[in-house]
Design a protein around this motif. Structure first.
Motif, mmCIF file in Angstrom:
data_model
loop_
_atom_site.group_PDB
_atom_site.id
_atom_site.type_symbol
_atom_site.label_atom_id
_atom_site.label_comp_id
_atom_site.label_asym_id
_atom_site.label_seq_id
_atom_site.Cartn_x
_atom_site.Cartn_y
_atom_site.Cartn_z
ATOM 1 N N SER A 1 39.201 38.789 45.641
ATOM 2 C CA SER A 1 39.966 39.604 44.710
ATOM 3 C C SER A 1 39.280 39.546 43.354
ATOM 4 O O SER A 1 39.102 38.471 42.778
ATOM 5 C CB SER A 1 41.399 39.077 44.623
ATOM 6 O OG SER A 1 42.140 39.830 43.701
ATOM 7 N N CYS A 2 38.904 40.700 42.861
ATOM 8 C CA CYS A 2 38.145 40.784 41.617
ATOM 9 C C CYS A 2 39.027 41.317 40.495
ATOM 10 O O CYS A 2 40.016 42.001 40.745
ATOM 11 C CB CYS A 2 36.948 41.718 41.816
ATOM 12 S SG CYS A 2 35.816 41.151 43.107
ATOM 13 N N PRO A 3 38.648 41.069 39.251
ATOM 14 C CA PRO A 3 39.431 41.543 38.114
ATOM 15 C C PRO A 3 39.063 42.981 37.736
ATOM 16 O O PRO A 3 38.622 43.263 36.615
ATOM 17 C CB PRO A 3 39.063 40.551 37.013
ATOM 18 C CG PRO A 3 37.650 40.184 37.326
ATOM 19 C CD PRO A 3 37.584 40.165 38.823
ATOM 20 N N LEU A 4 39.235 43.891 38.691
ATOM 21 C CA LEU A 4 38.864 45.281 38.441
ATOM 22 C C LEU A 4 40.098 46.137 38.191
ATOM 23 O O LEU A 4 41.125 45.987 38.861
ATOM 24 C CB LEU A 4 38.102 45.847 39.643
ATOM 25 C CG LEU A 4 36.783 45.168 39.998
ATOM 26 C CD1 LEU A 4 36.165 45.832 41.218
ATOM 27 C CD2 LEU A 4 35.826 45.188 38.811
ATOM 28 N N ASN A 5 39.973 47.048 37.247
ATOM 29 C CA ASN A 5 41.008 48.041 37.007
ATOM 30 C C ASN A 5 40.904 49.133 38.060
ATOM 31 O O ASN A 5 39.902 49.218 38.783
ATOM 32 C CB ASN A 5 40.828 48.642 35.606
ATOM 33 C CG ASN A 5 41.015 47.609 34.520
ATOM 34 O OD1 ASN A 5 41.993 46.863 34.521
ATOM 35 N ND2 ASN A 5 40.080 47.555 33.578
#
Length: 144
Positions: free
Chosen positions: A45-49
């Motif tokens: 899980s990445c911190p992408l918008n």
């Protein structure tokens, strides 16, 4: 809620603690899931918008929070929640222990008393521009 043997039940998952190991770890040392459970393996899980940009550039806590938010969405779409997670691996792009701890505290607090076995690792680099945090997870659910 812990039982008399130091285990915790969460929707079929048993979190295992040991009186023979240090109690300073802020997570269970092992976990089991019933044989009939459906396992869900989440991509990191990445911190992408939603537009693909990296959220909270330069902010370890902010990126950890966004990665947890995205993990919640992926879990929900697989029919699960954070309470169904059986293990995590938190990757932090830093050589500074303080940065790892900052990210870890956000992840730990997100799980509350469901303190699943976890690994916290400092890594050299992650896959997206300006990415500092990524969280891998495995969940187990008992379908009705």
């Amino acid at each position: 809620m812990p039982d008399r043997e130091g285990t915790t039940m969460a929707r079929g998952i048993t979190l295992i603690r040991s009186s023979s190991l240090s109690d300073v770890a802020e997570y269970a040392y092992a976990a089991t899931a019933p044989a009939q459970s459906r396992l869900i393996f989440l991509a990191g899980s990445c911190p992408l918008n939603a537009d693909g940009s990296t959220a909270a550039v330069g902010d370890y806590a902010g990126q950890a929070a966004k990665a947890v938010e995205n993990m919640r969405i992926a879990l929900s779409e697989a029919g699960a929640s954070l309470r169904d997670v059986i293990s995590t691996r938190v990757l932090v792009a830093s050589t500074r222990r303080e940065d790892l701890v900052t990210a870890w505290e956000v992840v730990r607090d997100s799980f509350g008393d469901h303190d699943v076995p976890s690994t916290l690792m400092g890594v050299t680099v992650l896959g997206y521009d300006d990415q500092l945090v990524e969280i891998e997870a495995v969940a187990a659910v008992l379908d009705s």
